[in-house]
Design an enzyme around this catalytic site. Sequence first.
Site, short mmCIF file in Angstrom:
data_model
loop_
_atom_site.label_atom_id
_atom_site.label_comp_id
_atom_site.label_asym_id
_atom_site.label_seq_id
_atom_site.Cartn_x
_atom_site.Cartn_y
_atom_site.Cartn_z
N GLU A 18 -31.03 25.38 22.90
CA GLU A 18 -31.39 26.76 22.54
C GLU A 18 -32.66 27.26 23.22
O GLU A 18 -32.73 28.39 23.66
CB GLU A 18 -31.59 26.90 21.02
CG GLU A 18 -30.31 26.92 20.24
CD GLU A 18 -30.22 25.72 19.34
OE1 GLU A 18 -30.49 24.62 19.84
OE2 GLU A 18 -29.89 25.89 18.16
N ASP A 104 -28.61 22.94 17.92
CA ASP A 104 -29.01 22.27 16.68
C ASP A 104 -27.81 21.86 15.83
O ASP A 104 -26.76 22.52 15.85
CB ASP A 104 -29.92 23.18 15.86
CG ASP A 104 -31.26 23.40 16.53
OD1 ASP A 104 -31.68 22.55 17.32
OD2 ASP A 104 -31.90 24.45 16.25
N ASP A 106 -26.68 22.27 12.84
CA ASP A 106 -26.48 23.00 11.59
C ASP A 106 -25.49 24.12 11.88
O ASP A 106 -24.98 24.23 13.00
CB ASP A 106 -27.80 23.55 11.04
CG ASP A 106 -28.53 24.46 12.02
OD1 ASP A 106 -27.93 24.84 13.05
OD2 ASP A 106 -29.69 24.80 11.76
N GLU A 108 -25.80 27.31 12.24
CA GLU A 108 -26.24 28.25 13.27
C GLU A 108 -26.08 27.63 14.66
O GLU A 108 -25.58 28.27 15.58
CB GLU A 108 -27.71 28.62 13.03
CG GLU A 108 -28.19 29.83 13.81
CD GLU A 108 -27.76 31.14 13.20
OE1 GLU A 108 -27.82 32.15 13.91
OE2 GLU A 108 -27.37 31.17 12.02
N TYR A 334 -35.65 17.39 12.78
CA TYR A 334 -35.21 18.78 12.63
C TYR A 334 -35.72 19.37 11.32
O TYR A 334 -35.62 18.74 10.27
CB TYR A 334 -33.68 18.86 12.69
CG TYR A 334 -33.17 20.26 12.83
CD1 TYR A 334 -33.63 21.10 13.85
CD2 TYR A 334 -32.22 20.76 11.95
CE1 TYR A 334 -33.16 22.38 13.98
CE2 TYR A 334 -31.73 22.05 12.07
CZ TYR A 334 -32.21 22.87 13.09
OH TYR A 334 -31.74 24.14 13.22
N ARG A 336 -34.90 22.26 9.68
CA ARG A 336 -34.04 23.03 8.77
C ARG A 336 -33.07 22.06 8.11
O ARG A 336 -32.04 21.72 8.67
CB ARG A 336 -33.30 24.13 9.53
CG ARG A 336 -34.21 25.24 10.01
CD ARG A 336 -33.44 26.41 10.60
NE ARG A 336 -34.35 27.46 11.02
CZ ARG A 336 -34.89 27.55 12.22
NH1 ARG A 336 -34.58 26.64 13.14
NH2 ARG A 336 -35.72 28.52 12.53
N HIS A 381 -28.95 15.98 8.37
CA HIS A 381 -28.73 14.97 7.34
C HIS A 381 -29.91 14.03 7.11
O HIS A 381 -29.72 12.91 6.66
CB HIS A 381 -27.48 14.17 7.69
CG HIS A 381 -26.28 15.05 7.86
ND1 HIS A 381 -25.80 15.86 6.86
CD2 HIS A 381 -25.50 15.26 8.93
CE1 HIS A 381 -24.75 16.53 7.30
NE2 HIS A 381 -24.54 16.18 8.56
#
Length: 942
Positions: A18, A104, A106, A108, A334, A336, A381
């Site tokens: 990203e 990422d 997740d 998003e 990470y 988030r 996770h």
Amino acid sequence: MSPTSETAQGGRRLVIVESPAKAKTIKGYLGPGYTVEASVGHIRDLPNGAAEVPEKYTGEVRRLGVDVEHDFQPIYVVNADKKAQVKKLKDLLKESDELFLATDEDREGEAIAWHLLEVLKPKVPVKRMVFHEITKDAIQGAVRNPRELNQRMVDAQETRRILDRLYGYEVSPVLWKKVMPRLSAGRVQSVATRLVVERERERIAFRSAEYWDLTGTFGTGRGGDASDPSQLVARLTTVDGKRVAQGRDFDSVGQLKSQNTLHLDEANARALAAALEQTAFSVRSVESKPYRRSPYAPFRTTTMQQEASRKLGFGAKATMQVAQKLYENGFITYMRTDSTTLSDTAVTAARTQVTQLYGSDYLPDKPRTYAGKVKNAQEAHEAIRPSGDRFRTPAETGLTGDQFRLYELIWKRTVASQMKDATGNSVTVKIGGRAADGRDAEFSASGKTITFHGFLKAYVEGADDPNAELDDRERRLPQVSEGDPLSADDMSVDGHATKPPARYTEASLVKELEEREIGRPSTYASIIGTILDRGYVFKKGTALVPSFLSFAVVNLLEKHFGRLVDYDFTARMEDDLDRIARGEAQAVPWLRRFYFGEGDGIGTSGAADAGNGDGDHLGGLKELVTDLGAIDAREVSSFPVGDDIVLRVGRYGPYVERGEKDSENHQRADVPDDLAPDELTVAYAEELLAKPSGDFQLGTDPETGREIIAKDGRYGPYVTEVLPEGTPKTGKNAVKPRTASLFKTMSLDTVTLADALKLMSLPRVVGTDAEGVEITAQNGRYGPYLKKGTDSRSLESEDQLFTITLDEALEIYSKPKQRGRAAAKPPLKELGEDPVSGKPVVVKDGRFGPYVTDGETNATLRAADSVEDITPERGFELLAEKRAKGPAKKTAKKAVKKAPAKKTAAKKTAAKKTTAKKTAAKKTTTTKKAVAKKTAAAETTD
């Protein structure tokens, strides 16, 4: 086998992440056979207005960007500012033999990966590369163990995006029509605003209660030391067996909740204190209990935001920005995540550091595990922790400023989570005696001693309540036994008043949203940022204060869209979205129910029922926003203050009003934008209404005979003349009154008629130059200046407008014109080092008002910000938002100018062209306004 050697055999590989910072870090771990490039966030999204929608779409599809009649198909467009990046990615893909999507791990990130596939249309093998930390081992392991794209996660994210678009683009126009233009609504944004407004309502309705108690200082009669003090301080708890009322015993209107408590007023408290002066006290009981405190779980997104707010003073958005940098540069995992789980590698690393730093006595026999507290936790996770299989201590990182402080917080919390419990003893001592008037009084004191600090050696969690006692605080009491005599060395009488519920801070609002299971933790920072930017909430210190505007918006939503801002309903919607993510529900039928109501078509129930009914249907949003007849715009924006005074939220801000408009007794006064709603009392409203209307009569102009008045306008104080009745105000014969703004050194209270006439004489002719060109002194938007033809020169002070001579003006014009501004003004405030650029951030006074800058990026302060109150984290937030927007887009004005205009001498032709031009301009303006309105609709990722 290393990735580099694999690449040598398998050809060139393109890895897309990203952010450029992430790309740079990962490139260093993969070697020369890999090309690592950034998508720079999402490369495509739903259109930001009708202008971005392809021409083949019309009607509702063009307005919403979603085809609600055909299974809610979204219309995705490549963002204008991403087209160059997409071309670059396509060119790199042509030269590659394999594509790795490394966004990422997740929802998003999965959606970004899917959009990349849809746009790039790769003809080479594609693999999904996932990791939760950016270390060499993690990146190389991710290359060796790719997976397929998770379509369920993509569907779940897409459903959320469509839902938020429908909510924002359908509900926001209702606010434009009924409250004020350019407002926004959002599925979680509106609920978060309602929480803040409801807390303020509680504060407005709150009535304080006064209560008194006694505090005694009792002596043991022996010398004391640190381990055995000679005195203890105890509070009066009962009188004749009846418990003395404390703050918790009163309700919100100042009444006792139960009659079984004794409410002491000042007179009774002082009488009791006097009666206890000669009382012989003794210890009635000593109760000792073991004390044990277990370590806190490692950080997840919300707990990190809360602690960074309490300990570092960071806002939620600033915390996430600093954490993003730490993650991209390989310092933490990470950021988030809903998980409190640590990997085996992380547990081993933490336990190793516990032994190294604190000794084996602080290490439990078995590793600690933490159960997740978040329902449907589904982001990355693992908990937020230092990256790698060996944790770097803060000193070893080389970090500075806010990145160092946040890393240290994460590191301490992670290490402490694998340490032993803190243990000790808690003691309660009760002291009693009989007063001279026969009443029995009992006092109580509590103490705590920590015999083994355990994890508290490494980390102590903060508290939202500034008066709360932290876990590592000890209170040592004297070593006394039951029956021991005590002397009353001092007896103080203490008065208290109950306090209204505390306003939310960013930390406590995040906590509340999470506890109510509203929204996703990863989006809370952007949600809070949105309600601050929209003017629904402003900050006083760290407290979130709702504006009067937010009261009007929430009032409308509660009355006419009750289901959409219902806390339980919003949480149930979150469950529905999670079921879609797990494949237990289908997105299209669910969206159909939400938008059209029960069944496949428009709901049969009325709009009010659809919005506020108790059925299990999802509301029928379309019908709800279509039936607006029941919404009284004036009613939803009006709030009674008392004594026939009403607060109204108008198009230009809040004001108080008494009496009917145009009636003889009508009064009206503007309310300061930064006034907290609970501070608008009847007395203050009366004070505002009693102020002069702003018309200060200064006298009559001797030359014209016209009355001169001073007024307080929306853009500051000014003076003007009153034109005679019947003077045309419109048309070609319209006459405009002379008007002039007051100098900065003037005020409405002190300005005189002479001052006003002097101000209205501007612009002043200073003289002419050698070529006969007139030089004038004028006061403009950006201060005083001289003007000669088209050549303007700034003056140093407003007084020079009247004092500067022709010679002085000619001397100014004889010098070369300065390019840019004059000498830079000193900073108004220093905020510290920016967590992103690492450069010092200051507040400066600019052409358009105060702004924050790090020397590279400038961001203007919002209406809710002030130079005095702005905090470092707020300054960093404004800079980060400005960076995220990128450079300002260039307008198409130049392109329009290039079109040659046809010349003609015929007046009629010219007139026709003028008319055509006006018509075209009108159409363009209308289109632009429509696009602007569509863009203003609030959309959040949750």
